[in-house]
Structures are given as C-alpha cells and as structure tokens.
Design an enzyme around this catalytic site. Structure first.
Site, PDB file in Angstrom:
ATOM      1  N   CYS A 127       0.748  -0.781  -0.091  1.00 53.49           N
ATOM      2  CA  CYS A 127      -0.734   0.030   0.213  1.00 53.49           C
ATOM      3  C   CYS A 127       0.759   1.294   0.240  1.00 53.49           C
ATOM      4  CB  CYS A 127      -1.008   0.156   1.312  1.00 53.49           C
ATOM      5  SG  CYS A 127      -2.278   1.852   0.908  1.00 53.49           S
ATOM      6  N   CYS A 129      -0.381   4.032   1.441  1.00 51.40           N
ATOM      7  CA  CYS A 129      -0.638   4.848   2.853  1.00 51.40           C
ATOM      8  C   CYS A 129       0.491   4.922   3.352  1.00 51.40           C
ATOM      9  CB  CYS A 129      -2.571   5.074   3.544  1.00 51.40           C
ATOM     10  SG  CYS A 129      -1.841   3.595   4.394  1.00 51.40           S
ATOM     11  N   CYS A 137      -3.963   6.417  -0.062  1.00 52.43           N
ATOM     12  CA  CYS A 137      -3.631   4.671  -0.375  1.00 52.43           C
ATOM     13  C   CYS A 137      -3.308   5.236  -1.864  1.00 52.43           C
ATOM     14  CB  CYS A 137      -4.446   4.114  -0.074  1.00 52.43           C
ATOM     15  SG  CYS A 137      -4.709   3.956   1.794  1.00 52.43           S
ATOM     16  N   LYS A 206     -12.069  -4.981   2.291  1.00 55.59           N
ATOM     17  CA  LYS A 206     -11.587  -4.044   3.248  1.00 55.59           C
ATOM     18  C   LYS A 206     -12.570  -2.714   3.537  1.00 55.59           C
ATOM     19  CE  LYS A 206      -7.570  -1.401   4.534  1.00 55.59           C
ATOM     20  NZ  LYS A 206      -6.300  -0.780   4.219  1.00 55.59           N
ATOM     21  N   ARG A 216      -3.157   3.674  13.059  1.00 57.82           N
ATOM     22  CA  ARG A 216      -2.507   4.747  12.078  1.00 57.82           C
ATOM     23  C   ARG A 216      -1.984   5.898  12.733  1.00 57.82           C
ATOM     24  NH1 ARG A 216      -8.078   6.026   8.387  1.00 57.82           N
ATOM     25  NH2 ARG A 216      -8.075   3.986   7.217  1.00 57.82           N
ATOM     26  N   ARG A 228     -11.090   8.268   3.940  1.00 60.27           N
ATOM     27  CA  ARG A 228     -10.815   6.426   2.588  1.00 60.27           C
ATOM     28  C   ARG A 228     -11.881   6.413   2.369  1.00 60.27           C
ATOM     29  NH1 ARG A 228      -5.614   6.147   4.078  1.00 60.27           N
ATOM     30  NH2 ARG A 228      -4.735   5.590   6.169  1.00 60.27           N
ATOM     31  N   GLU A 244     -16.804  -7.788  -4.638  1.00 59.50           N
ATOM     32  CA  GLU A 244     -15.388  -7.059  -4.810  1.00 59.50           C
ATOM     33  C   GLU A 244     -14.456  -8.800  -4.467  1.00 59.50           C
ATOM     34  OE1 GLU A 244     -13.155  -5.383  -4.841  1.00 59.50           O
ATOM     35  OE2 GLU A 244     -13.943  -2.820  -4.202  1.00 59.50           O
ATOM     36  N   LYS A 259     -11.728  -7.641   6.436  1.00 63.70           N
ATOM     37  CA  LYS A 259     -10.891  -7.206   7.325  1.00 63.70           C
ATOM     38  C   LYS A 259     -12.070  -6.068   7.069  1.00 63.70           C
ATOM     39  CE  LYS A 259      -7.445  -3.728   8.021  1.00 63.70           C
ATOM     40  NZ  LYS A 259      -6.336  -2.796   6.788  1.00 63.70           N
ATOM     41  N   SER A 285      -6.186  -3.438  14.732  1.00 63.11           N
ATOM     42  CA  SER A 285      -5.407  -2.671  15.638  1.00 63.11           C
ATOM     43  C   SER A 285      -6.784  -2.356  16.332  1.00 63.11           C
ATOM     44  CB  SER A 285      -4.982  -1.634  15.500  1.00 63.11           C
ATOM     45  OG  SER A 285      -5.773  -0.733  14.625  1.00 63.11           O
ATOM     46  N   TYR A 324      -2.477  -9.525  15.745  1.00 64.95           N
ATOM     47  CA  TYR A 324      -1.290  -8.599  16.680  1.00 64.95           C
ATOM     48  C   TYR A 324      -1.530  -9.730  18.012  1.00 64.95           C
ATOM     49  CZ  TYR A 324      -2.038  -4.963  14.103  1.00 64.95           C
ATOM     50  OH  TYR A 324      -1.735  -4.161  13.042  1.00 64.95           O
TER      51      TYR A 324
HETATM   52  C1  PBG Z   1      -3.074   0.189   5.064  1.00 68.94           C
HETATM   53  C2  PBG Z   1      -3.276  -0.500   6.292  1.00 68.94           C
HETATM   54  C3  PBG Z   1      -4.291  -0.537   6.978  1.00 68.94           C
HETATM   55  C4  PBG Z   1      -4.490  -1.497   7.850  1.00 68.94           C
HETATM   56  C5  PBG Z   1      -3.799  -2.501   6.629  1.00 68.94           C
HETATM   57  N1  PBG Z   1      -3.502  -2.401   5.760  1.00 68.94           N
HETATM   58  C6  PBG Z   1      -4.895   0.934   7.976  1.00 68.94           C
HETATM   59  C7  PBG Z   1      -5.677   1.476   6.949  1.00 68.94           C
HETATM   60  O1  PBG Z   1      -6.044   1.014   5.719  1.00 68.94           O
HETATM   61  O2  PBG Z   1      -6.486   2.764   7.030  1.00 68.94           O
HETATM   62  C8  PBG Z   1      -4.962  -1.513   9.057  1.00 68.94           C
HETATM   63  C9  PBG Z   1      -4.722  -2.879   9.619  1.00 68.94           C
HETATM   64  C10 PBG Z   1      -5.649  -2.341  11.372  1.00 68.94           C
HETATM   65  O3  PBG Z   1      -5.953  -2.120  12.091  1.00 68.94           O
HETATM   66  O4  PBG Z   1      -4.365  -3.652  12.006  1.00 68.94           O
HETATM   67  N2  PBG Z   1      -3.648   0.280   4.138  1.00 68.94           N
END
Ligand code: PBG
Length: 335
Positions: A127, A129, A137, A206, A216, A228, A244, A259, A285, A324
């Site tokens: 990615c 970002c 992104c 996603k 972030r 986003r 998708e 996700k 996260s 995690y």
């Molecule tokens: C990058 C990306 C993100 C996450 C994984 N790849 C952040 C986003 O899209 O803002 C999030 C992972 C997480 O929250 O643990 N685009």
C-alpha cells in the site's frame, strides 16, 4: 426425536466428550503476526533497544530491522507460519516512492528476516499510505476539491511496489489499497518479472473502519485530509463484499481477505461460501486495543476472550487469522 429422548447436554458432560464433538479448532499454524518496521530506529539514542512502543497497542512495538529479525525468530519458534510486514520509511513524498525503493525499509527487513529465518513466510502489506505525505493509499489527482485518489495511476505504483517486495524475497504480497484492478495488475507485473510463483493475498473486502485507529498511530498513516471512504468499502454492504472478492479471484488472487474481522463475521461466512477460496480475516488494531484496554482495567480475562474471539473468526469461515495476539495465542495453545 425431541426432548426427552434428545438431550444435547449429554455431549457436554466432560472435557473429553466436548473435545470429541468440537467443530472448530485453533492451531498456531493458522495465525499470522503483523509487525511494524521503522527506518532509523537502529542507533537512535531515543530508542536504545531498537523498539518504540505504540501507546494504543500495549505489547506491540515499532521495530528496527535487527529487532524485526529477533521478533521473527520468536514467531518462528512459536510455530507460527509467518509475519505480515508494514514499513515506516525515512521520508514520505506525494507518490509514496519509499514503497518501491529497492533499499526501502520493508525490502531491507524482508531480506534480513528471510536470511535469518528462511522457513518463516514473509508477507508484505502492499500500500502507499505509510509512504505518502498526505496519508492516502494512492496518487492524488489534484484538480478537484478535495483531491481524489486516481485509481489507474495508483495501480501502476502499487504493482511496482509488489514487484519490489517480491524481488526482496517476500513469499506473498498483500495489497491493501482497495484500488480497482490492482490484483490483476500485480499478477501481470509479477509474471512479467519471472515471479509467477509468488502468491497474492488480497485484502478483498476491506471496509472503511473506525477499528483501524490504533494502526494509523502505529504506522503514522492517518490521511491528512478527508477519509478513505472513496476507496475502502461501506460497512453497510455485504453483497458488494462478495462482488469485490469474486473480482479479485477473477484477477488472480490466491487468498482473499476480509477486514476487520469481528464486526464482519457474516461477511467472512458469505465470502467463504461464495468463493471456496482460502480466506484470511484481519483481527485489526482496534479489536486488539479494545481487548487490551478492558483486560488492563480488569474487566475481561484476556486469554479467554482472545481464544473465544479467534475461534469465532475461524467458525465464521476464516482459514487464516492475522492478529496482534498471534504470539500470545500460540503460547496459550501450548499449555
Ligand atoms: C494500509 C493498511 C491499514 C491496515 C492494514 N493495512 C490501515 C488503513 O487502511 O487505514 C489496518 C490494520 C489494523 O488496523 O490493524 N492501507
């Protein structure tokens, strides 16, 4: 037959009986551990250990390349199959050129981890970002207000990034940008580079989620303006998640991903049923931070909560869980 002939409690009487009829099992071999590698952490006097804690994610640090190698060794010793790498580059710019730099932070970490732990899978998040100074992104088209992310220009940069990761030794590449057509473009670019054996784990469904908040902070990748929602999915849409995913399968994805995980268990099930593909779910996260905060306050039993959660994600249809809590779960499953 119903009650009294049928009594479901008969098979719940002892641990052995419950084990006999358990439908969903957890094993360390199903979990992938995400890691954040930061440029310049080695030799930084402010972080003599080569680690920088992430306030919202207790137990998770940003790592120097050396520390990432050490952590990868721990991951391998626990029987986990692989790590998912995110990079914090030296510098950010408008197009995120650090993402495809042959000597970029993810490329360096990948080479170092593969040299030290050749059997551990290194999966790289693909990615822009973390590498763009605006935090979006992809490439911005500046004409409109606010600027929008230019799909096709971004896809070219994403494909270039995936190839550079594969050249550095990544075992799988995992595009998370949500541009249309990026899986096909990555497949073509990898094949062109003689890498037809490198699999793509696509972040297919996603969602634009509040649960990415702690990430972030960790990756320093919050968008500088806007959000986003112009590229990540609307949390309200399940049919679209299936579409998708089917498009990613058509374009050559080898593993598809949903996700976040917990608020999207129905989507995991629908995607599994619709595709019969290997499905990954990302226990993100914010899901980690919630459990950590509640456990620290004494409101939840962390171990029981995490194992129940991981079981639910697997029961929903995920073959692979990115979490995690992977190292903790692997330890808990050992005893
Ligand atoms: C990058 C990306 C993100 C996450 C994984 N790849 C952040 C986003 O899209 O803002 C999030 C992972 C997480 O929250 O643990 N685009």
């Amino acid at each position: 037959m119903a009650f009294p002939e049928t009594r479901l409690r008969r098979l719940r009487a002892t641990p052995a009986l419950r084990g006999l009829v358990r439908e969903t099992r957890l094993s360390a071999s199903q979990f992938v551990y995400p890691m954040f590698v930061e440029h310049g952490l080695e030799g930084d006097p402010a972080h003599p250990t080569g680690r920088a804690p992430i306030a919202s994610m207790p137990g998770v640090d940003r790592l120097s390349v050396d520390q990432a190698v050490a952590e990868a060794g721990e991951v391998a010793a626990l029987g986990l199959p692989g790590v998912l790498l995110f990079g914090l580059p030296a510098e950010k710019d408008a197009d995120g050129s650090g993402a495809w730099d042959a000597d970029g932070i993810v490329q360096r970490a990948t080479r170092a981890i593969k040299a030290a732990h050749p059997d551990l899978l290194v999966i790289t998040d693909v990615c822009l970002c973390e590498y763009t100074d605006h935090g979006h992104c992809g490439h911005l088209r500046m004409g409109s207000h606010p600027p929008t992310v230019d799909n096709d220009a971004s896809v070219a940069l994403i494909a270039r990034t995936a190839v550079s990761h594969a050249r550095a030794g990544a075992d799988l590449v995992a595009p998370s940008d949500m541009m249309d057509g990026r899986v096909g473009a990555i497949r073509a670019a990898l094949d062109e580079d003689g890498r037809s054996d490198t699999p793509i784990m696509a972040y297919s469904a996603k969602f634009s989620s509040a649960f990415y908040g702690p990430f972030r902070d960790a990756a320093d990748s919050a968008p500088a303006f806007g959000d986003r929602r112009g590229y990540q999915m609307d949390p309200a849409n399940g049919d679209e998640a299936v579409r998708e995913t089917l498009l990613d399968v058509q374009e050559g994805a080898d593993i598809v991903m949903v996700k976040p995980a917990l608020a999207y268990l129905d989507v995991i099930r629908r995607v599994k049923d619709a595709t019969a593909m290997p499905v990954a779910a990302y226990n993100v996260s914010g899901e980690y931070a919630m459990v950590k905060a509640a456990a620290a306050a004494g409101h939840l039993d962390e171990r029981a909560t995490v194992l129940e959660t991981l079981t639910a994600i697997r029961r929903a249809g995920a073959d692979i869980v990115i979490t995690y809590h992977a190292k903790d779960a692997a330890r808990w499953l050992q005893n």
